[in-house]
Write an enzyme that holds these catalytic residues in place. Structure first.
Site, PDB file in Angstrom:
ATOM      1  N   ILE A 172      43.226 105.148  41.262  1.00  0.00           N
ATOM      2  CA  ILE A 172      43.800 104.066  41.870  1.00  0.00           C
ATOM      3  C   ILE A 172      44.081 103.683  40.486  1.00  0.00           C
ATOM      4  O   ILE A 172      44.168 102.853  39.914  1.00  0.00           O
ATOM      5  CB  ILE A 172      43.844 103.228  43.039  1.00  0.00           C
ATOM      6  CG1 ILE A 172      44.516 102.351  43.755  1.00  0.00           C
ATOM      7  CG2 ILE A 172      42.140 102.317  42.598  1.00  0.00           C
ATOM      8  CD1 ILE A 172      44.299 101.199  44.606  1.00  0.00           C
ATOM      9  N   SER A 173      45.730 103.175  40.411  1.00  0.00           N
ATOM     10  CA  SER A 173      46.110 102.844  39.268  1.00  0.00           C
ATOM     11  C   SER A 173      46.213 101.574  39.045  1.00  0.00           C
ATOM     12  O   SER A 173      46.175 100.884  40.260  1.00  0.00           O
ATOM     13  CB  SER A 173      47.844 103.533  39.030  1.00  0.00           C
ATOM     14  OG  SER A 173      47.774 104.716  38.576  1.00  0.00           O
ATOM     15  N   ALA A 174      46.074 100.487  38.362  1.00  0.00           N
ATOM     16  CA  ALA A 174      46.056  99.522  38.418  1.00  0.00           C
ATOM     17  C   ALA A 174      47.222  98.822  38.785  1.00  0.00           C
ATOM     18  O   ALA A 174      48.515  99.205  38.535  1.00  0.00           O
ATOM     19  CB  ALA A 174      45.948  98.866  36.919  1.00  0.00           C
TER      20      ALA A 174
END
Length: 207
Positions: free
Chosen positions: A55-57
């Site tokens: 999950i992207s930052a």
């Protein structure tokens, strides 16, 4: 927790608009991570999911969302659903008025994302498809914006073709020196691309 993170992203200039700010405040990131990472949901860092995905930052989600200049009524294509978090932020950024189509190549992730989005009431605004996102989703084209959440070796031709005139694509591309995030604008049937920043994404899978 979310408020503190969002305030920091506003202070850093990552979040520029009220729409993206409100979207980041509304979407509970802890609902899109695996149980062992819930306590870390509001740290500004990517987190592992499964099947080699992350999950992207939050700062990257906010930055990519700002680059498409979200507004109500938009039709957005996302390539790489992951857990569904980015799609949910986009849905809130267009005030749930419009449509977000998201394509995930890994079956287990597509199911996980669909379950998360349904539980939080996003199905209807967000539609999850399982498939090779490099081919886009021609049946729903053209799109006002395309967001690609994995690094491509080149900008997929199908995604350019499915972008409406004046539309914007945000995509990380593998370059000799690493990965570069590009903002791509379609104008006169051609594309103009602007380098935004260096990034680090998982590779865009083929299937």
């Amino acid at each position: 927790m979310a408020a503190r993170l969002v305030a920091e992203l506003v202070k850093e200039g990552v979040i520029k608009s009220e729409r993206v700010k409100n979207a980041m405040l509304k979407v509970p990131r802890e609902e899109f991570v695996t149980p062992e990472y819930r306590m870390m949901a509001y740290e500004d860092r990517p987190l592992p999911l499964f099947a080699g995905a992350t999950i992207s930052a939050p700062h990257m989600v906010a930055m990519m969302c700002e680059l498409i200049e979200p507004r109500p009524g938009m039709k957005i294509l996302e390539v790489g659903t992951g857990s569904g978090y980015h799609a949910a932020v986009c849905a809130e950024a267009i005030e749930r008025q419009g449509k977000v189509y998201t394509v995930e190549i890994v079956r287990e992730l597509a199911i996980f994302a669909a379950q998360n989005l349904e539980r939080l009431g996003y199905l209807g605004v967000v539609e999850v498809y399982r498939g090779d996102g490099r081919r886009g989703l021609e049946r729903h084209a053209p799109f006002d914006a395309v967001l690609v959440t994995a690094a491509a070796s080149e900008i997929p031709k199908a995604l350019v073709e499915q972008l409406r005139e004046g539309g914007v694509m945000v995509i990380p591309v593998e370059e000799g020196v690493g990965q570069v995030l590009y903002k791509v604008v379609k104008s006169g049937g051609k594309v103009k691309r602007q380098a935004v920043t260096y990034v680090l994404f998982v590779p865009l899978r083929e299937g």
